[in-house]
Design a protein around this motif. Structure first.
Motif, PDB file in Angstrom:
ATOM      1  N   UNK A 256       8.719   4.252  -3.360  1.00 51.15           N
ATOM      2  CA  UNK A 256      10.140   4.525  -3.577  1.00 51.15           C
ATOM      3  C   UNK A 256      11.031   3.431  -3.007  1.00 51.15           C
ATOM      4  N   UNK A 257      10.545   2.644  -2.024  1.00 49.79           N
ATOM      5  CA  UNK A 257      11.344   1.565  -1.445  1.00 49.79           C
ATOM      6  C   UNK A 257      11.241   0.275  -2.253  1.00 49.79           C
ATOM      7  N   UNK A 258      10.667   0.370  -3.462  1.00 57.18           N
ATOM      8  CA  UNK A 258      10.546  -0.759  -4.390  1.00 57.18           C
ATOM      9  C   UNK A 258       9.401  -1.702  -4.032  1.00 57.18           C
ATOM     10  N   UNK A 259       8.614  -1.353  -3.033  1.00 57.68           N
ATOM     11  CA  UNK A 259       7.454  -2.153  -2.677  1.00 57.68           C
ATOM     12  C   UNK A 259       6.220  -1.606  -3.391  1.00 57.68           C
ATOM     13  N   UNK A 260       5.125  -2.351  -3.281  1.00 60.14           N
ATOM     14  CA  UNK A 260       3.841  -1.872  -3.799  1.00 60.14           C
ATOM     15  C   UNK A 260       2.792  -2.005  -2.697  1.00 60.14           C
ATOM     16  N   UNK A 261       1.755  -1.186  -2.795  1.00 52.98           N
ATOM     17  CA  UNK A 261       0.593  -1.355  -1.920  1.00 52.98           C
ATOM     18  C   UNK A 261      -0.658  -1.312  -2.789  1.00 52.98           C
ATOM     19  N   UNK A 262      -1.740  -1.879  -2.254  1.00 54.60           N
ATOM     20  CA  UNK A 262      -3.042  -1.844  -2.905  1.00 54.60           C
ATOM     21  C   UNK A 262      -3.991  -0.930  -2.141  1.00 54.60           C
ATOM     22  N   UNK A 273      -6.318  -0.800   2.537  1.00 55.26           N
ATOM     23  CA  UNK A 273      -4.982  -0.432   2.079  1.00 55.26           C
ATOM     24  C   UNK A 273      -3.963  -1.392   2.689  1.00 55.26           C
ATOM     25  N   UNK A 274      -3.136  -1.993   1.853  1.00 57.92           N
ATOM     26  CA  UNK A 274      -2.090  -2.887   2.353  1.00 57.92           C
ATOM     27  C   UNK A 274      -1.277  -3.444   1.190  1.00 57.92           C
ATOM     28  N   UNK A 275      -0.210  -4.075   1.510  1.00 59.61           N
ATOM     29  CA  UNK A 275       0.170  -4.587   2.800  1.00 59.61           C
ATOM     30  C   UNK A 275       1.621  -4.221   3.086  1.00 59.61           C
ATOM     31  N   UNK A 276       2.070  -4.513   4.289  1.00 54.23           N
ATOM     32  CA  UNK A 276       3.469  -4.351   4.654  1.00 54.23           C
ATOM     33  C   UNK A 276       4.174  -5.701   4.548  1.00 54.23           C
TER      34      UNK A 276
END
Length: 499
Positions: A256-262, A273-276
């Motif tokens: 929801x913050x427009x970021x993605x994670x793998x 799992x990442x990344x920040x």
């Protein structure tokens, strides 16, 4: 070296430094590389372990970067098929975020922007019936599957260094460049052996500052020059948990913050799992995943997976600092991943190239660009074409998708050895695994066994051929066997290497 003068001195043993050293020595230059710690001990071993175009960079209109990275994806897979492998990524459609038409358009561009040849194209998935939907919450019914590649990032660095050394480069690890000055048209760089404290002066016709997060620090404290650009240090952290699903696909999740994670299958028994992305202001060597970052990654993954992930599930974390070129954008995740090369030195002065930014996938192209900037000052580079796209990295001299043939050949010649160990050696060393196993007939010939297939013989190979000095070099960079060994077994490796 001619008269004790190297053509090129490279400061920094990460992916950019070793890539430049390899390319340069292959074009006939005499090359010395100094690294203040172990190879890949900084940013280059703390990535998301991907060779990828960077799907999300399309949103920031970084089309040149994405195209270059997509082209490099298959080039690197071809020259290092033992440590680079194709991965299929599942992108579930989240109804509250980017619309499906936007995802389809982005993936269409991703498929066609970089001249994809071997990797399969994007396809649409029904997550209610496809195996990749099984670990996900019921609300995710539609998804898209596309191609990228996974990589053992630290081994990619070491193999570039190994190939450079095989071609004549001098690789000095745990050697810090503490001062650099121009004199008589040359660079004179004082380097300190961090083990003994002894110093020596290395003289070179040209200097490359590929110190990663320390690039600005070396310019300020070592060269006593004003940095031509600002470096934006961005912290990226990852968590590793026991594996969350049984299939071999990876996931890319929108937040929801427009970021993605793998979420990526990792080391057989785990999920990475990442990344920040957050700005970092301390010493890069002190970076570590914060409780807030761990909680963020757990929460973001739990938004998609049926099984909730908590900080208590985390078995390992790692964090790195990306030395991004500061383009003045407001959010860390929006800072460009493109590289910027700055050449310093007027007529008659020894040139210096400083490397800002960049990503693992484009390291080879970065190296070519750096040498193009140096060509007017180094006559040996005249009319010397780039060569690294066709030359396999050590152990990678076999066709893509045939690493299992390498393993099978090793099984046949060493039937008494554990097949899981053989398979791991094939994937880590490719055809050079034969050097580790030369003359071995029984498990006893491998020497002391430390657990998870790690033996005294392999450690000896890493010390003699890959600059390993400490247990961390072996357990967390040349391999990730530290994840599979108990605390007592890791201590045994540490004691053995200390002795």
């Amino acid at each position: 070296m001619s008269d004790g003068v190297a053509d090129l001195l490279v400061v920094g043993g990460g992916i950019n430094g070793t890539g430049i050293a390899r390319d340069a020595v292959g074009r006939g230059l005499t090359v010395t590389l100094v690294e203040q710690d172990d190879l890949a001990s900084g940013t280059s071993s703390w990535s998301t372990k991907l060779i990828h175009g960077g799907l999300r960079y399309l949103e920031y209109y970084e089309f040149r970067l994405v195209r270059e990275a997509l082209i490099e994806r298959e080039v690197l897979w071809a020259i290092a098929p033992h440590i680079i492998r194709p991965l299929r990524f599942v992108l579930p459609h989240h109804k509250g975020l980017r619309p499906a038409w936007m995802l389809r358009l982005g993936l269409f561009m991703y498929d066609h922007l970089g001249g994809r040849k071997r990797l399969p194209a994007t396809k649409t998935l029904d997550l209610t019936t496809d195996i990749t939907g099984k670990p996900l919450k019921p609300g995710y019914s539609r998804g898209f599957e596309y191609s990228d590649c996974g990589v053992d990032d630290a081994r990619l660095v070491v193999l570039n260094a190994r190939d450079a050394a095989d071609r004549g480069a001098t690789i000095l690890t745990r050697t810090k460049a503490v001062a650099a000055e121009r004199a008589d048209g040359l660079w004179r760089v004082t380097a300190e052996d961090r083990g003994t404290g002894a110093t020596k002066v290395i003289t070179a016709k040209a200097l490359v500052n590929a110190a990663g997060p320390w690039v600005e620090q070396f310019l300020t404290n070592g060269v006593h020059a004003k940095a031509p650009a600002k470096v934006r240090l961005v912290q990226g952290s990852h968590i590793v948990v026991p594996k969350l699903y049984d299939h071999d696909r990876a996931y890319i999740f929108q937040n929801a913050d427009n970021r993605i994670i793998f979420a990526i299958p990792y080391e057989g028994a785990f999920t990475l799992i990442g990344t920040t992305d957050q700005d970092y202001h301390g010493d890069p060597k002190d970076v570590a995943a914060t409780p807030e970052e761990i909680a963020y990654l757990c929460s973001a993954a739990s938004e998609y997976f049926t099984r909730a992930i908590t900080p208590a599930d985390v078995v390992w974390t790692y964090s790195g600092v990306r030395p991004l070129y500061d383009d003045g954008v407001s959010a860390a995740q929006e800072a460009t991943r493109d590289y910027v090369l700055h050449r310093d030195g007027g007529e008659g002065e020894a040139p210096m190239i400083s490397v800002f930014g960049g990503k693992i996938t484009t390291y080879r192209r970065l190296a070519m660009s750096a040498l193009e900037l140096l060509a007017p000052d180094l006559p040996k580079l005249k009319d010397k074409a780039g060569w690294t796209a066709q030359a396999a990295l050590p152990g990678g001299d076999f066709p893509v998708d045939t690493v299992y043939n390498v393993a099978e050949s090793l099984w046949r010649s060493h039937p008494a050895l554990d097949t899981l160990m053989i398979d791991r050696l094939a994937h880590a060393y490719g055809t050079r695994a034969r050097a580790i196993l030369e003359g071995v007939e029984t498990p006893a010939d491998m020497g002391r066994a430390f657990g998870a297939g790690l033996t005294e013989r392999e450690i000896r190979y890493l010390v003699e051929n890959e600059w390993a000095v400490t247990a961390d070099d072996v357990l967390w960079r040349r391999s990730k066997l530290g994840l599979h060994l108990s605390a007592a077994e890791r201590e045994a490796v540490k004691a053995h290497m200390g002795a």
